[in-house]
Write a protein that holds these residues in place. Structure first.
Motif, PDB file in Angstrom:
ATOM      1  N   GLY A  15       0.830  -1.164  -0.059  1.00 18.97           N
ATOM      2  CA  GLY A  15       0.004  -0.005  -0.160  1.00 18.97           C
ATOM      3  C   GLY A  15       0.845   1.288  -0.132  1.00 18.97           C
ATOM      4  O   GLY A  15       0.202   2.396   0.192  1.00 18.97           O
ATOM      5  N   SER A  16       1.986   1.342  -0.122  1.00 22.54           N
ATOM      6  CA  SER A  16       2.922   2.304  -0.098  1.00 22.54           C
ATOM      7  C   SER A  16       3.002   3.253  -1.366  1.00 22.54           C
ATOM      8  O   SER A  16       3.145   4.419  -1.476  1.00 22.54           O
ATOM      9  N   ARG A  17       2.750   2.556  -2.580  1.00 21.77           N
ATOM     10  CA  ARG A  17       2.682   3.233  -3.709  1.00 21.77           C
ATOM     11  C   ARG A  17       1.544   2.794  -4.580  1.00 21.77           C
ATOM     12  O   ARG A  17       1.000   1.855  -4.460  1.00 21.77           O
ATOM     13  N   GLY A  18       1.351   3.431  -5.817  1.00 27.04           N
ATOM     14  CA  GLY A  18       0.803   3.067  -6.960  1.00 27.04           C
ATOM     15  C   GLY A  18      -0.785   2.648  -6.536  1.00 27.04           C
ATOM     16  O   GLY A  18      -1.535   3.403  -5.890  1.00 27.04           O
ATOM     17  N   ILE A  19      -1.239   1.380  -6.835  1.00 28.01           N
ATOM     18  CA  ILE A  19      -2.722   1.136  -6.664  1.00 28.01           C
ATOM     19  C   ILE A  19      -3.017   1.078  -5.407  1.00 28.01           C
ATOM     20  O   ILE A  19      -4.155   1.436  -4.859  1.00 28.01           O
ATOM     21  N   GLY A  20      -2.036   0.178  -4.673  1.00 28.28           N
ATOM     22  CA  GLY A  20      -2.146  -0.196  -3.171  1.00 28.28           C
ATOM     23  C   GLY A  20      -2.491   1.241  -2.630  1.00 28.28           C
ATOM     24  O   GLY A  20      -3.350   1.444  -1.431  1.00 28.28           O
ATOM     25  N   TYR A  38       3.700  -2.878   3.247  1.00 27.49           N
ATOM     26  CA  TYR A  38       4.428  -2.584   2.238  1.00 27.49           C
ATOM     27  C   TYR A  38       5.895  -3.446   2.508  1.00 27.49           C
ATOM     28  O   TYR A  38       5.915  -3.933   3.649  1.00 27.49           O
ATOM     29  N   ARG A  39       6.746  -3.122   1.531  1.00 23.84           N
ATOM     30  CA  ARG A  39       7.992  -4.122   1.949  1.00 23.84           C
ATOM     31  C   ARG A  39       9.116  -3.315   2.549  1.00 23.84           C
ATOM     32  O   ARG A  39       9.698  -3.650   3.666  1.00 23.84           O
ATOM     33  N   SER A  40       9.512  -1.971   1.635  1.00 28.19           N
ATOM     34  CA  SER A  40      10.711  -1.403   2.390  1.00 28.19           C
ATOM     35  C   SER A  40      10.839   0.101   2.079  1.00 28.19           C
ATOM     36  O   SER A  40      11.545   0.893   2.635  1.00 28.19           O
ATOM     37  N   ASN A  41       9.668   0.652   1.372  1.00 25.85           N
ATOM     38  CA  ASN A  41       9.842   2.119   1.046  1.00 25.85           C
ATOM     39  C   ASN A  41       9.012   2.963   2.051  1.00 25.85           C
ATOM     40  O   ASN A  41       7.895   3.330   2.104  1.00 25.85           O
ATOM     41  N   HIS A  42       9.692   3.119   3.282  1.00 19.80           N
ATOM     42  CA  HIS A  42       9.154   3.666   4.436  1.00 19.80           C
ATOM     43  C   HIS A  42       8.750   4.933   4.052  1.00 19.80           C
ATOM     44  O   HIS A  42       7.811   5.718   4.404  1.00 19.80           O
ATOM     45  N   PHE A  64       5.922  -5.475   6.109  1.00 14.61           N
ATOM     46  CA  PHE A  64       6.827  -6.906   6.112  1.00 14.61           C
ATOM     47  C   PHE A  64       6.663  -7.363   4.608  1.00 14.61           C
ATOM     48  O   PHE A  64       5.920  -7.041   3.823  1.00 14.61           O
ATOM     49  N   ASP A  65       7.614  -8.433   4.243  1.00 11.18           N
ATOM     50  CA  ASP A  65       7.519  -9.066   2.917  1.00 11.18           C
ATOM     51  C   ASP A  65       6.314 -10.167   2.971  1.00 11.18           C
ATOM     52  O   ASP A  65       6.521 -11.247   3.508  1.00 11.18           O
ATOM     53  N   VAL A  66       5.603  -9.984   2.130  1.00 13.62           N
ATOM     54  CA  VAL A  66       4.239 -11.053   2.112  1.00 13.62           C
ATOM     55  C   VAL A  66       4.837 -12.454   1.843  1.00 13.62           C
ATOM     56  O   VAL A  66       4.224 -13.533   1.908  1.00 13.62           O
ATOM     57  N   ASN A  91      -5.334  -7.813  -1.193  1.00 17.53           N
ATOM     58  CA  ASN A  91      -3.867  -8.612  -1.719  1.00 17.53           C
ATOM     59  C   ASN A  91      -3.363  -8.041  -2.997  1.00 17.53           C
ATOM     60  O   ASN A  91      -3.922  -8.323  -4.151  1.00 17.53           O
ATOM     61  N   ASN A  92      -2.865  -6.835  -2.549  1.00 18.45           N
ATOM     62  CA  ASN A  92      -2.387  -6.106  -3.778  1.00 18.45           C
ATOM     63  C   ASN A  92      -0.922  -6.190  -3.990  1.00 18.45           C
ATOM     64  O   ASN A  92      -0.445  -6.025  -5.156  1.00 18.45           O
ATOM     65  N   ALA A  93       0.046  -6.467  -3.107  1.00 15.42           N
ATOM     66  CA  ALA A  93       1.285  -6.460  -3.408  1.00 15.42           C
ATOM     67  C   ALA A  93       1.859  -7.531  -4.239  1.00 15.42           C
ATOM     68  O   ALA A  93       1.256  -8.561  -4.487  1.00 15.42           O
ATOM     69  N   ASN A 156       6.126 -15.788 -15.988  1.00 17.73           N
ATOM     70  CA  ASN A 156       6.160 -15.798 -14.649  1.00 17.73           C
ATOM     71  C   ASN A 156       4.994 -14.987 -14.029  1.00 17.73           C
ATOM     72  O   ASN A 156       4.131 -15.408 -13.165  1.00 17.73           O
ATOM     73  N   TYR A 157       4.849 -13.723 -14.416  1.00 10.12           N
ATOM     74  CA  TYR A 157       3.707 -12.665 -13.841  1.00 10.12           C
ATOM     75  C   TYR A 157       2.296 -13.411 -14.283  1.00 10.12           C
ATOM     76  O   TYR A 157       1.445 -13.372 -13.469  1.00 10.12           O
ATOM     77  N   SER A 158       2.290 -13.756 -15.610  1.00 10.23           N
ATOM     78  CA  SER A 158       1.131 -14.297 -16.015  1.00 10.23           C
ATOM     79  C   SER A 158       0.545 -15.642 -15.149  1.00 10.23           C
ATOM     80  O   SER A 158      -0.588 -15.799 -14.696  1.00 10.23           O
ATOM     81  N   ALA A 160       1.699 -16.456 -12.143  1.00 11.44           N
ATOM     82  CA  ALA A 160       1.300 -15.840 -10.879  1.00 11.44           C
ATOM     83  C   ALA A 160      -0.140 -15.550 -10.607  1.00 11.44           C
ATOM     84  O   ALA A 160      -0.825 -15.871  -9.815  1.00 11.44           O
ATOM     85  N   LYS A 161      -0.468 -14.495 -11.593  1.00 11.66           N
ATOM     86  CA  LYS A 161      -1.645 -13.928 -11.537  1.00 11.66           C
ATOM     87  C   LYS A 161      -2.916 -14.970 -11.902  1.00 11.66           C
ATOM     88  O   LYS A 161      -4.214 -14.811 -11.478  1.00 11.66           O
ATOM     89  N   ALA A 162      -2.671 -15.895 -12.897  1.00  8.43           N
ATOM     90  CA  ALA A 162      -3.522 -16.887 -13.167  1.00  8.43           C
ATOM     91  C   ALA A 162      -3.689 -17.786 -12.037  1.00  8.43           C
ATOM     92  O   ALA A 162      -5.087 -18.087 -11.687  1.00  8.43           O
ATOM     93  N   PRO A 187      -6.575  -5.523 -13.524  1.00  6.65           N
ATOM     94  CA  PRO A 187      -6.404  -4.269 -14.085  1.00  6.65           C
ATOM     95  C   PRO A 187      -5.547  -4.512 -15.524  1.00  6.65           C
ATOM     96  O   PRO A 187      -4.778  -5.430 -15.715  1.00  6.65           O
ATOM     97  N   GLY A 188      -5.809  -3.644 -16.355  1.00 10.20           N
ATOM     98  CA  GLY A 188      -4.965  -3.787 -17.559  1.00 10.20           C
ATOM     99  C   GLY A 188      -3.709  -2.629 -17.057  1.00 10.20           C
ATOM    100  O   GLY A 188      -3.132  -2.788 -16.254  1.00 10.20           O
ATOM    101  N   LEU A 189      -3.388  -1.696 -18.212  1.00 11.91           N
ATOM    102  CA  LEU A 189      -2.267  -0.883 -17.777  1.00 11.91           C
ATOM    103  C   LEU A 189      -2.690   0.236 -17.153  1.00 11.91           C
ATOM    104  O   LEU A 189      -3.168   1.234 -17.535  1.00 11.91           O
ATOM    105  N   ILE A 190      -2.005   0.273 -15.895  1.00  6.33           N
ATOM    106  CA  ILE A 190      -2.271   1.233 -15.039  1.00  6.33           C
ATOM    107  C   ILE A 190      -1.103   2.132 -14.590  1.00  6.33           C
ATOM    108  O   ILE A 190       0.041   1.595 -14.449  1.00  6.33           O
ATOM    109  N   GLU A 191      -1.034   3.724 -14.570  1.00  8.74           N
ATOM    110  CA  GLU A 191      -0.006   4.463 -14.622  1.00  8.74           C
ATOM    111  C   GLU A 191       0.458   4.287 -13.140  1.00  8.74           C
ATOM    112  O   GLU A 191       0.018   5.213 -12.285  1.00  8.74           O
ATOM    113  N   THR A 192       1.642   3.598 -12.948  1.00  6.51           N
ATOM    114  CA  THR A 192       2.454   3.417 -11.689  1.00  6.51           C
ATOM    115  C   THR A 192       3.734   3.315 -12.042  1.00  6.51           C
ATOM    116  O   THR A 192       4.093   3.043 -13.295  1.00  6.51           O
ATOM    117  N   GLU A 193       4.577   3.217 -11.076  1.00  6.30           N
ATOM    118  CA  GLU A 193       5.851   2.978 -11.046  1.00  6.30           C
ATOM    119  C   GLU A 193       6.422   1.527 -11.894  1.00  6.30           C
ATOM    120  O   GLU A 193       7.211   1.263 -12.447  1.00  6.30           O
TER     121      GLU A 193
END
Ligand code: NDP
Length: 245
Positions: A15-20, A38-42, A64-66, A91-93, A156-158, A160-162, A187-193
């Motif tokens: 939840g530190s950035r982007g969609i979360g 979030y993982r590390s971006n305090h 924490f690292d999920v 579950n967004n991470a 890999n990403y497909s 995981a998401k499937a 989501p399709g392409l969302i403007e995030t990092e």
């Protein structure tokens, strides 16, 4: 808002950035105290917290690292010791490590699949029984159009998401009778990092709406699925992609 919904805290992973971060904004605006993982971006997480608190919301930062089972378990144990229920889980991470399949090394495979799939398991499992006992819960999994259609350069990403979509459908069936809904957003392409290095000049023309989506547009859907307005929606995969798929 029902009594069960209004009383509950909402946990958002990544939840530190982007969609979360946008989902945290939307659920805080709906009145939920936010547990922001979030993982590390305090610095980014602190900025989200400050923004939400400036509008009267409540935020607890829980890094924490999920994908790390022990770290997740320790964090959730502490959160569950608090009597206020966690009725909403998003579950967004997620991470992407894109490459043509022959170039996906073991680390790229593992980090992507573990963040999405082990992350889902590690975070969701401890929270399910309290939702079942309370007879109210909302689980929203952020999948991807890549998990629905597959996408070259993202085996890999497909995968995981499937897998996350399969878990969504199965868990929805297990929990439906208990008034706990489980849905996925694709989501399709969302403007995030996450997509900052994608070849957008080639991709955007392929999107019927000819533009990227905004995190807020995904967040509005997540907040709807987490609300009492979505009482009869479960086991669904809802695309939000400008007509891409
Ligand atoms: P970003 O890269 O902008 O943000 C990712 C977030 O996830 C950050 O908060 C990051 O924390 C956190 N995170 C990453 N790994 C872990 C981990 N192991 N444990 C805890 N937190 C972690 O991503 P987006 O906002 O773009 O993506 C959010 C979700 O949406 C992801 O699941 C992604 O796959 C999905 N999605 C995104 C699309 C897009 O076009 N942007 C399209 C389809 C789906 P930190 O800041 O500490 O690094």
């Amino acid at each position: 808002m029902s009594e069960k919904n209004s009383a509950c805290r909402a946990l958002i992973t990544g939840g530190s950035r982007g969609i979360g971060a946008a989902i945290a904004d939307a659920l805080a605006a709906a009145g939920h105290p936010i547990i922001l993982n979030y993982r590390s971006n305090h610095a980014a997480a602190e900025a989200v917290k400050a923004r939400i608190e400036s509008t009267g919301g409540q935020v607890e930062l829980v890094p924490f690292d999920v994908a790390d089972a022990a770290a997740t378990s320790a964090a959730l144990e502490r959160l569950l010791a608090d009597q206020r229920p966690i009725g909403i889980l998003v579950n967004n991470a997620g991470v992407a490590r894109d490459a043509a399949f022959p170039l996906i090394n073991e680390e790229d495979w593992n980090v992507v699949t573990r963040t999405t799939l082990d992350g889902f398991y590690n975070v969701t499992r401890p929270l399910v029984m309290p939702m079942v006992r309370r007879r109210w819960g909302r689980i929203v999994n952020i999948a991807s159009v890549s998990g629905v259609t597959g996408n070259r350069g993202q085996v890999n990403y497909s995968a995981a998401k499937a897998g996350l979509i399969g878990a969504t459908r199965a868990l929805a069936q297990e929990l439906a009778k208990r008034n706990v809904t489980v849905n996925a957003i694709a989501p399709g392409l969302i403007e995030t990092e996450m997509i900052q290095n994608a070849p957008l000049e080639h991709i955007v023309p392929l999107i019927p709406m000819q533009r990227l989506g905004q995190p807020r547009e995904v967040a509005d859907l997540a907040a709807f699925l987490a609300s009492d307005r979505a009482t009869y929606i479960t086991g669904q995969v809802i695309g939000i992609n400008g007509g891409l798929a």
